[in-house]
Design an enzyme around this catalytic site. Structure first.
Site, PDB file in Angstrom:
ATOM      1  N   SER A   6       0.846  -1.189   0.000  1.00 27.23           N
ATOM      2  CA  SER A   6       0.000   0.000   0.000  1.00 27.23           C
ATOM      3  C   SER A   6       0.884   1.241   0.000  1.00 27.23           C
ATOM      4  CB  SER A   6      -0.887   0.021   1.248  1.00 27.23           C
ATOM      5  OG  SER A   6      -1.368   1.334   1.443  1.00 27.23           O
ATOM      6  N   HIS A  62      -1.307  -1.276  -4.294  1.00 31.07           N
ATOM      7  CA  HIS A  62      -2.556  -0.943  -3.600  1.00 31.07           C
ATOM      8  C   HIS A  62      -2.624   0.568  -3.366  1.00 31.07           C
ATOM      9  CE1 HIS A  62      -5.987  -2.017  -1.008  1.00 31.07           C
ATOM     10  NE2 HIS A  62      -5.556  -1.070  -0.187  1.00 31.07           N
ATOM     11  N   ASP A  80      -4.891   3.613  -1.793  1.00 31.32           N
ATOM     12  CA  ASP A  80      -5.972   3.934  -0.858  1.00 31.32           C
ATOM     13  C   ASP A  80      -6.515   5.327  -1.144  1.00 31.32           C
ATOM     14  OD1 ASP A  80      -6.068   1.617   0.958  1.00 31.32           O
ATOM     15  OD2 ASP A  80      -3.983   2.156   1.360  1.00 31.32           O
ATOM     16  N   MET A  92      -9.128   8.047  -0.096  1.00 28.43           N
ATOM     17  CA  MET A  92      -9.991   8.448   1.033  1.00 28.43           C
ATOM     18  C   MET A  92     -10.496   9.864   0.801  1.00 28.43           C
ATOM     19  SD  MET A  92      -7.659   7.086   4.183  1.00 28.43           S
ATOM     20  CE  MET A  92      -6.720   5.561   4.052  1.00 28.43           C
ATOM     21  N   HIS A 147      -8.485   0.972  -3.879  1.00 24.57           N
ATOM     22  CA  HIS A 147      -9.378   0.738  -2.744  1.00 24.57           C
ATOM     23  C   HIS A 147     -10.076   2.063  -2.417  1.00 24.57           C
ATOM     24  CE1 HIS A 147      -9.505  -0.266   1.901  1.00 24.57           C
ATOM     25  NE2 HIS A 147     -10.711  -0.049   1.401  1.00 24.57           N
ATOM     26  N   MET A 169     -12.353   4.434  -0.374  1.00 24.31           N
ATOM     27  CA  MET A 169     -12.960   4.661   0.948  1.00 24.31           C
ATOM     28  C   MET A 169     -13.627   6.029   0.871  1.00 24.31           C
ATOM     29  SD  MET A 169      -9.832   3.154   3.222  1.00 24.31           S
ATOM     30  CE  MET A 169      -8.738   3.192   1.792  1.00 24.31           C
ATOM     31  N   MET A 190     -11.265  -5.973   5.585  1.00 22.38           N
ATOM     32  CA  MET A 190     -10.463  -5.043   6.390  1.00 22.38           C
ATOM     33  C   MET A 190     -10.097  -5.712   7.718  1.00 22.38           C
ATOM     34  SD  MET A 190     -10.057  -2.421   4.541  1.00 22.38           S
ATOM     35  CE  MET A 190      -9.032  -1.576   5.758  1.00 22.38           C
ATOM     36  N   GLY A 248      -8.861   3.905   7.144  1.00 28.53           N
ATOM     37  CA  GLY A 248      -8.544   5.323   7.332  1.00 28.53           C
ATOM     38  C   GLY A 248      -7.064   5.617   7.514  1.00 28.53           C
ATOM     39  N   PHE A 249      -6.334   4.678   8.094  1.00 29.81           N
ATOM     40  CA  PHE A 249      -4.927   4.963   8.423  1.00 29.81           C
ATOM     41  C   PHE A 249      -4.066   3.712   8.288  1.00 29.81           C
ATOM     42  CE2 PHE A 249      -7.735   7.749  10.731  1.00 29.81           C
ATOM     43  CZ  PHE A 249      -7.222   9.007  10.428  1.00 29.81           C
ATOM     44  N   GLY A 309      -0.597   1.581   9.568  1.00 27.41           N
ATOM     45  CA  GLY A 309       0.125   1.372  10.823  1.00 27.41           C
ATOM     46  C   GLY A 309      -0.719   1.009  12.029  1.00 27.41           C
ATOM     47  N   ASP A 335      -6.515  -6.595   4.370  1.00 32.00           N
ATOM     48  CA  ASP A 335      -5.869  -5.267   4.390  1.00 32.00           C
ATOM     49  C   ASP A 335      -5.843  -4.693   5.803  1.00 32.00           C
ATOM     50  OD1 ASP A 335      -5.009  -2.672   3.879  1.00 32.00           O
ATOM     51  OD2 ASP A 335      -6.741  -2.124   2.650  1.00 32.00           O
ATOM     52  N   GLY A 383      -2.569  -4.037   9.050  1.00 36.76           N
ATOM     53  CA  GLY A 383      -1.799  -4.682  10.115  1.00 36.76           C
ATOM     54  C   GLY A 383      -1.161  -5.999   9.715  1.00 36.76           C
ATOM     55  N   GLY A 425       1.311  -2.089   4.111  1.00 44.08           N
ATOM     56  CA  GLY A 425       1.831  -0.733   3.972  1.00 44.08           C
ATOM     57  C   GLY A 425       3.047  -0.528   4.850  1.00 44.08           C
ATOM     58  N   SER A 426       2.802  -0.345   6.144  1.00 47.60           N
ATOM     59  CA  SER A 426       3.911  -0.027   7.048  1.00 47.60           C
ATOM     60  C   SER A 426       4.920  -1.171   7.131  1.00 47.60           C
ATOM     61  CB  SER A 426       3.383   0.346   8.438  1.00 47.60           C
ATOM     62  OG  SER A 426       2.462  -0.619   8.886  1.00 47.60           O
TER      63      SER A 426
HETATM   64  C1  DX5 Z   1      -6.241   1.520   5.683  1.00 45.67           C
HETATM   65  C2  DX5 Z   1      -5.788   1.129   4.320  1.00 45.67           C
HETATM   66  C3  DX5 Z   1      -4.644   0.212   4.239  1.00 45.67           C
HETATM   67  C4  DX5 Z   1      -3.369   0.684   4.884  1.00 45.67           C
HETATM   68  C5  DX5 Z   1      -2.673  -0.534   5.404  1.00 45.67           C
HETATM   69  O1  DX5 Z   1      -7.463   2.164   5.584  1.00 45.67           O
HETATM   70  O2  DX5 Z   1      -6.858   0.523   3.610  1.00 45.67           O
HETATM   71  O3  DX5 Z   1      -4.410  -0.190   2.893  1.00 45.67           O
HETATM   72  O4  DX5 Z   1      -2.507   1.356   4.013  1.00 45.67           O
HETATM   73  O5  DX5 Z   1      -1.572  -0.129   6.135  1.00 45.67           O
HETATM   74  P1  DX5 Z   1      -0.813  -1.106   7.127  1.00 45.67           P
HETATM   75  O6  DX5 Z   1      -0.328  -2.270   6.312  1.00 45.67           O
HETATM   76  O7  DX5 Z   1       0.287  -0.258   7.654  1.00 45.67           O
HETATM   77  O8  DX5 Z   1      -1.808  -1.518   8.168  1.00 45.67           O
HETATM   78 ZN    ZN Z   2      -6.422  -0.307   1.578  1.00 48.62          ZN
END
Ligand code: DX5
Ligand code: ZN
Length: 214
Positions: A6, A31, A33, A35, A64, A66, A135, A140-141, A143, A173, A175, A195-196
């Site tokens: 991501s 990926h 995101d 928003m 994706h 949102m 999910m 939304g975020f 990490g 998606d 954590g 992502g993180s």
């Molecule tokens: C959150 C996003 C994710 C996010 C995942 O709303 O949909 O795609 O980037 O980030 P990590 O992998 O750090 O949880």
């Molecule tokens: Zn996502």
């Protein structure tokens, strides 16, 4: 396991370089995101920035959404020719109509379920889509902490998919990292978003992506 890094966790000041690095590092999908500050309490990127990503990406885009107005966002991202566009079932009154629209644009339709939404919510849509995105954090975020109930949900969904549309993929998606990749694989997940974990990995993106390909 397919891996979709991501770009939410990338360095946006060097976004093109970051995208090229994950493509070279073995990413299967990119990926993205999107928003809108309404469906989720955060605001990210629109078609201008994503078109610059699409120009350098050598792997397909996985968008994706949102957002509140799904159909509007499908229209503005479709010209970028993503492989997937996924939308949240919680935010769509006419999901089948939207699925048909996405497919008519030559894009694979996917549906996203928030952590509280049961797989039965899309029982009568499974035959019409190519992927379900579960999910494992509140959207939304990046990490955030992994919500473990997604494992049971994946198992239930897998049974439904096997009965109704075996080629439909399951993506998870939020954590995701080395601590939960095995359990996700066993549960029946086909694609993980990370992502993180990928962008924060001290040994580099290639190493991080490979470590998730179980
Ligand atoms: C959150 C996003 C994710 C996010 C995942 O709303 O949909 O795609 O980037 O980030 P990590 O992998 O750090 O949880
Ligand atoms: Zn996502």
């Amino acid at each position: 396991m397919l891996v979709a890094p991501s770009i939410l966790s990338a360095d946006f000041g060097r976004l093109n370089e970051e995208v090229m690095a994950i493509c070279d590092g073995g990413a299967d999908l990119i990926h993205v995101d999107v928003m809108d500050g309404h469906f989720v309490p955060n605001l990210t990127i629109g078609p201008l920035v994503v078109s610059s990503v699409a120009k350098v990406a050598t792997k397909p885009l996985d968008i994706h959404l949102m957002v509140e107005n799904n159909s509007f966002f499908v229209d503005i991202f479709a010209p970028l020719k993503p492989k997937y566009i996924s939308f949240h079932i919680e935010e769509e009154k006419h999901p089948l109509r939207l699925i048909q629209k996405i497919r008519s644009l030559g894009i694979s339709p996917a549906i996203v379920l928030n952590p509280h939404t049961p797989p039965e919510a899309i029982e009568f849509l499974l035959e019409d889509i190519d992927m379900v995105l579960l999910m494992s954090v509140n959207p939304g975020f990046g990490g955030q902490k992994f919500i473990a109930s997604v494992v049971e949900k994946t198992k239930r969904l897998k049974k439904m998919i096997e009965a109704q549309n075996p080629s439909c993929l399951i993506e998870v998606d939020g954590g995701v990292g080395i601590k939960n990749i095995e359990i996700l694989k066993e549960a029946g997940v086909d694609v993980v978003v990370a992502g993180s974990y990928v962008f924060g990995h001290i040994e580099g993106y290639k190493y991080a992506i490979e470590s998730l390909k179980v």
